[in-house]
Structures are given as structure tokens and as C-alpha cells.
Design an enzyme around this catalytic site. Structure first.
Site, mmCIF file in Angstrom:
data_model
loop_
_atom_site.group_PDB
_atom_site.id
_atom_site.type_symbol
_atom_site.label_atom_id
_atom_site.label_comp_id
_atom_site.label_asym_id
_atom_site.label_seq_id
_atom_site.Cartn_x
_atom_site.Cartn_y
_atom_site.Cartn_z
ATOM 1 N N ASP A 220 90.052 65.299 2.001
ATOM 2 C CA ASP A 220 91.239 64.651 1.460
ATOM 3 C C ASP A 220 90.869 63.680 0.339
ATOM 4 O O ASP A 220 89.841 62.999 0.412
ATOM 5 C CB ASP A 220 91.955 63.900 2.585
ATOM 6 C CG ASP A 220 93.198 63.190 2.108
ATOM 7 O OD1 ASP A 220 94.196 63.878 1.834
ATOM 8 O OD2 ASP A 220 93.170 61.950 1.993
ATOM 9 N N GLU A 274 90.213 68.434 -1.967
ATOM 10 C CA GLU A 274 91.519 68.127 -2.550
ATOM 11 C C GLU A 274 91.251 67.301 -3.803
ATOM 12 O O GLU A 274 90.952 66.105 -3.723
ATOM 13 C CB GLU A 274 92.406 67.336 -1.590
ATOM 14 C CG GLU A 274 93.791 67.086 -2.179
ATOM 15 C CD GLU A 274 94.547 65.947 -1.511
ATOM 16 O OE1 GLU A 274 95.789 65.964 -1.572
ATOM 17 O OE2 GLU A 274 93.906 65.028 -0.959
#
Length: 569
Positions: A220, A274
Site C-alpha cells: 500500500d 500501489e
């Protein structure tokens, strides 16, 4: 000693680089299926629906965070990486789920959130208790405020969720204390990646899950970890690598360390980043052979429904990935993004977080037609395909959530202007019958079911799995066939990529072929018509699949088709 997934019960074997052309299904655990009737999706619910995922034809599932969390940001505020949140189940259930999915040929990818932790994490609680100047605080970004009384924030960096990135603490004697950095909510303090404990802990977390059979890690906010310790303000036009907290060059050493951990396993694990970066070259740097294996291609997802814009994105994406020998990824939405059926039905069909507003008109019929075409377009492109839960049903964004049901911090930090992301996180409808929130919740031990954590619209029964399974023209049927054809066709698995010269193929009078995207993968051609008028089909020997009807051998507007051709690339 590292455990090989091949030694775990039922772990799928196969090509080491399975991830290069895999279909990966994203599960948002709170909203996929509720196995105990308490209104929250859980691991028991996922286990009960594994056959559905097998029938859909996916190669792997990616779970958004399932760890212990206060849920200030949907689980992306992690309090303990080595425990499953009780709302979802237990660590033993997670291990059973990983093994059961593997027995069906489905690998598991889990989320790691390295930029920050929950303010309830043991490290942060220890840092608050220890006070200024303590070793415990060095794992985070505590800093005195500016001004004589320290009341001014250390920097004017803007949060990804709007507003300030600094929150002031209170000292043990009740007086105002230091400030701490959080690029997201105050409940998500950023950790200091200059500290050896931070690197060591995260590498240990990778091993913890890899040892349990997890095939990969989704990272993330992967470009935000490292900060400039001088804490400068953000320049008006930062040089590459010169932003104080985004895409700093020191990041690559972190991911080389992670890659070494991933490669230490007999069946190497996969790292998926990401990475939201506008510079395709800087993006590709994260995919060099000793760093991440893949990263999300957000540029394509954010583009409008427009032939020129999408062709440009495809070219840029493939060129950037070719530089480092990495596979591209294609994704139409995720748990943060307006669903394609809604987005593609709008006058502005592009996506940008800052553009989200309540009461934006959409044409769901138009959006559905385009989303069906987009499904075939992305499934035909070379690389890895990501599918967010519910998109295979054609679910729209739920834009009528009661205001008091919204939980997303993006909504609150915008002062209520931004509807937030909960509209794409509403639980899935499994049955047309409204009982158990359209089958989302199984009955509890006493035969009752609680209200789901987000309410399902009453009219969502039309999108229920049991309804779409009985309809050969449904979005679910289209996805199932598309993924089966994608798996069966050598051209779509392994073929090259070449744009087709439609004027040359079709000859004079072919119409506005500039509005048609057409490319070949081996002996399979994919065409998508973005124009107003139907387009003639080029010579072919068979129609493999179409997103809609092909009247008179033509391709209507907002329709895609896969054709068998006599020659390949």
C-alpha cells in the site's frame, strides 16, 4: 528456515512466473460474504464462496487488510500484523483459507501497509508513553512545532485525505507536546523508514505471511515511505526524486531488501506495488529485476472512455514496462475508485479523487455497455488482469448511502463534500431474495442475521449472483466466458501485441476507424468501437466473444469483440 509453498497442503504448483498473466480478484473482506450473520464479511464467508471464485476463473485473490485494526480507515490502520481482526476470524482460519484456496488452484496475496500503522499499535502507544527524545519516538516522525510556543505545524504538507498532516500530542503533565506526522488520518501515524527497527519489523512481517503460504504481498502507498529528514516544504516543481515524501530515491533500497526476502523462498513470492506516479519512467524503476514484480497501472484506470486517450495509455504502459522486462497490469477499479458502470456513464468518464462529488449524473445503461466493452479490452491486453469484487456483476456505485451510514474518513475530512469511497464498498448481493441482505449474511447460530455494516440498496437484487448465473447475457456470464477464453487461447496468454491497421484491412469507405481500437495478440484480434457509428468487422474466421450484439456483421458503438484471424503477431 523458509517454508516452500509447495510443501503446504494443496498449494498450486506451476510456472514460477504465474503472475505475468494472472487474473487476480480483489476481496474487500468486510463486504464479500458474511459467514456468521453479524453483518460484517469474514473469512468464513470467503471460504464458503471459494467455489464461486473457482468458477469465475481467477488465479489468485488479493485481500485488503484483514489484521487487527480500529478500522479508522477500513483496516489500513493496522494495529497488529500477526493477528486477524476478530471481526474477520482467526489466524487459524486464515491459514485454512489459504490452503483451501490453494487446493482449488487459487493463490493468496495479502496487503501490507508500510507507510504507517494504527495509533493503537504497540509501538505508537509506547512512543506516546515514553515522551519527547525517547528511542521509542524515533520509530515515528515526532517533531517540535514552530513558533515560540511550538503551536505552529512543522510543515504545510497536505494529507492524501485533505487537511493537515500533523497532530499535536499532549504531554504527561497535560501541556501541549510535540507533533507527529500522518500523511493520512491522525489515527495513522507514519513510521520512520530511516530507523533499522522499521525495516527489520516489516521484513519479519513478510516472512510471517510467506511462511503461511501467502504467494504475494500488495504494498500500500508504496511510493510514500521515505521522507526527507530535513522536513522541507514541497517545492512548486520538485525534481525527480526530490519530493520530500513521495518517490524518493532511497525507497529502492527498501524494496531490494524486500525482494531478497521474497526470492529466498523455493517458490518465489510476488511483490505488487500501489504506485501512483505520473512519470512512467520513474514508475518503471520500481519494477527493475531486483525490486517489485508488478505494480498497479492507475493511468489506464483514470483515463476517460476515449479511443485516443486509452490508446496513449496502453502505449505508454507497455513501453515503460518493456524497459525493465516487467508485465503490465490492467485494472478498471478497486476499493478506492468509483465503479466502472457508474464512471463510464458520466459526461466526464475519467477518474480523479478530487473530482468526486455528490449528485453527479450518470447513465447506468450507457455505463454498463461501456463496462462490458472495457472488460474485454482489458482482458485482451498483455499482462496481469485485476478484478475488483462486484465488477464481474456489473454493480454500480451506491450513490444513495444514508449520510449517517458513511464511514470513510475521506468524506469527513472533506467537510462532507466528497461522498468518499463507501459507495464501492457496499456488500455483494448473492441472492435475489432480500433475506440476509440478499444472501450476503448467512444466519447466525440463533437463526438471525444482523444488518450489514453498510446497507445494500433494495434494488440490488437484480445484480445478485443467482440471478446472473441464470442469465447467459449477464455481466457475470460475460466475465466467466472471457476469462475461460483468455486462459484457453495461446494468443491471449502468450501472443505478442500489435496495433492493427484498420484502413488497410477494411479499404476505402470504412468510416471513422480512428474511433476503433484494434490490436492483435497472436491469431486473436480485439476491437473496441468508441465512435458513434457502427464499424465494419475486419476479415476473420470466427467470433470468439463479443460484449454485445453484432448486427449485420458490424461492431456497434461502445462494443468490443474478440475475433479469430488467419494470421498472428
Amino acid at each position: 528456515m523458509s517454508t516452500s509453498p509447495s510443501s503446504l497442503p494443496g498449494h498450486p504448483s506451476g510456472a514460477v512466473e504465474w503472475w505475468r498473466n494472472a487474473v487476480i480478484y480483489q476481496i474487500y473482506p468486510r463486504s464479500f460474504a458474511d459467514g456468521n450473520g453479524d453483518g460484517t464479511g469474514d473469512l468464513a464467508g470467503v471460504r464458503s464462496r471459494l467455489a464461486y471464485l473457482k468458477d469465475l476463473g481467477v488465479d489468485a485473490v488479493w485481500f485488503t487488510p484483514w489484521y487487527v485494526s480500529p478500522l479508522a480507515d477500513g483496516g489500513y490502520d493496522v494495529a497488529d500484523y500477526r493477528a486477524i481482526d476478530p471481526a474477520f476470524g482467526t489466524i487459524e482460519e486464515a491459514e485454512e483459507l489459504i490452503a483451501e484456496a490453494a487446493a482449488l488452484g487459487i493463490r493468496t496475496i495479502v496487503d501490507v501497509v508500510p507507510n504507517h500503522v494504527s495509533d493503537q499499535h504497540a509501538w505508537f502507544q509506547a512512543a506516546l508513553a515514553a515522551g519527547p527524545g525517547s528511542p521509542e519516538r524515533e520509530r515515528f516522525w515526532f517533531h517540535p512545532g514552530k513558533g515560540e510556543d511550538g503551536a505552529q505545524i512543522p510543515t504545510h504538507w497536505v494529507s492524501s485525505f485533505q487537511g493537515s498532516t500533523w497532530t499535536r500530542t499532549t504531554d504527561a503533565d497535560g501541556t501541549p507536546g510535540e507533533w507527529y506526522l500522518h500523511l493520512f488520518t491522525p489515527e495513522q501515524p507514519d513510521v520512520n523508514w530511516n530507523h533499522p527497527d522499521v525495516r527489520r519489523e516489516h521484513e519479519d512481517v513478510l516472512r510471517f505471511w510467506f511462511d503461511r503460504g501467502v504467494a504475494g504481498i500488495r504494498i500500500d502507498s508504496a511510493a510514500l515511505l521515505v521522507k526527507d529528514p530535513a522536513l522541507p516544504e514541497v517545492p512548486a516543481d520538485p525534481a525527480p526524486g526530490g519530493h520530500p515524501f513521495t518517490d524518493r530515491d532511497e525507497l529502492h533500497d527498501v524494496y531490494r531488501g524486500w525482494r531478497a526476502v521474497a526470492d529466498s523462498y523455493e517458490d518465489p513470492r510476488v511483490l505488487v506495488g500501489e504506485i501512483w506516479l505520473p512519470d512512467a519512467r520513474r514508475f518503471a524503476d520500481y519494477l527493475r529485476p531486483d525490486e517489485m514484480h508488478t505494480a498497479f497501472n492507475f493511468d489506464f484506470m483514470a483515463r476517460p472512455w476515449d479511443a485516443k486517450a486509452l490508446r496513449e495509455s496502453i502505449d505508454t504502459t507497455l513501453e515503460a514496462h518493456a524497459l525493465v522486462g516487467a508485465p503490465a497490469t490492467w485494472v478498471l477499479s478497486n476499493h478506492d475508485v468509483t465503479r466502472p458502470v457508474t464512471r463510464y456513464g458520466r459526461e466526464d468518464s475519467s477518474f480523479a479523487f478530487e473530482a468526486k462529488r455528490f449528485d453527479t449524473p450518470t447513465d447506468l445503461e450507457l455505463g454498463t455497455r461501456r463496462a462490458r466493452a472495457a472488460a474485454l479490452l482489458t482482458a485482451a491486453l498483455p499482462g496481469c488482469l485485476y478484478l475488483y469484487q462486484g465488477d464481474e456483476l456489473g454493480l454500480p456505485e451506491d450513490e444513495d448511502l444514508p449520510r449517517d451510514a458513511i464511514q470513510d474518513p475521506m468524506h469527513f475530512r472533506s467537510g462532507g463534500v466528497d461522498p468518499g469511497r463507501d459507495g464501492c464498498r457496499v456488500p455483494l448481493p448473492w441472492t435475489a431474495d432480500a433475506a440476509g441482505a440478499h444472501g450476503f449474511s448467512a444466519p447466525s447460530d440463533d437463526g438471525t442475521t444482523a444488518e450489514p455494516w453498510l446497507p445494500l440498496p433494495a434494488w440490488w437484487g437484480r445484480y445478485a449472483v443467482d440471478v446472473e448465473e441464470a442469465d447467459p447475457t449477464s455481466m457475470l456470464a460475460l466475465y466467466r466466458v472471457a476469462l475461460a477464453v483468455r486462459r484457453a487461447e495461446a494468443g491471449l496468454r502468450e501472443g505478442g501485441f500489435a496495433w492493427l491497421d484498420l484502413p488497410g484491412l477494411l479499404g476505402p469507405g470504412a468510416g471513422d476507424v480512428d474511433q476503433v481500437l484494434a490490436f492483435a495478440r497472436g491469431d486473436v484480434a480485439c476491437l473496441v468501437n468508441f465512435g458513434v457509428d457502427p464499424a465494419p468487422l475486419p476479415p476473420h474466421t470466427a467470433v470468439l466473444l463479443a460484449s454485445g450484439e453484432l448486427p449485420g456483421g458490424t461492431l456497434p458503438t461502445d462494443t468490443a469483440v474478440w475475433l479469430r484471424t488467419s494470421s498472428g503477431t
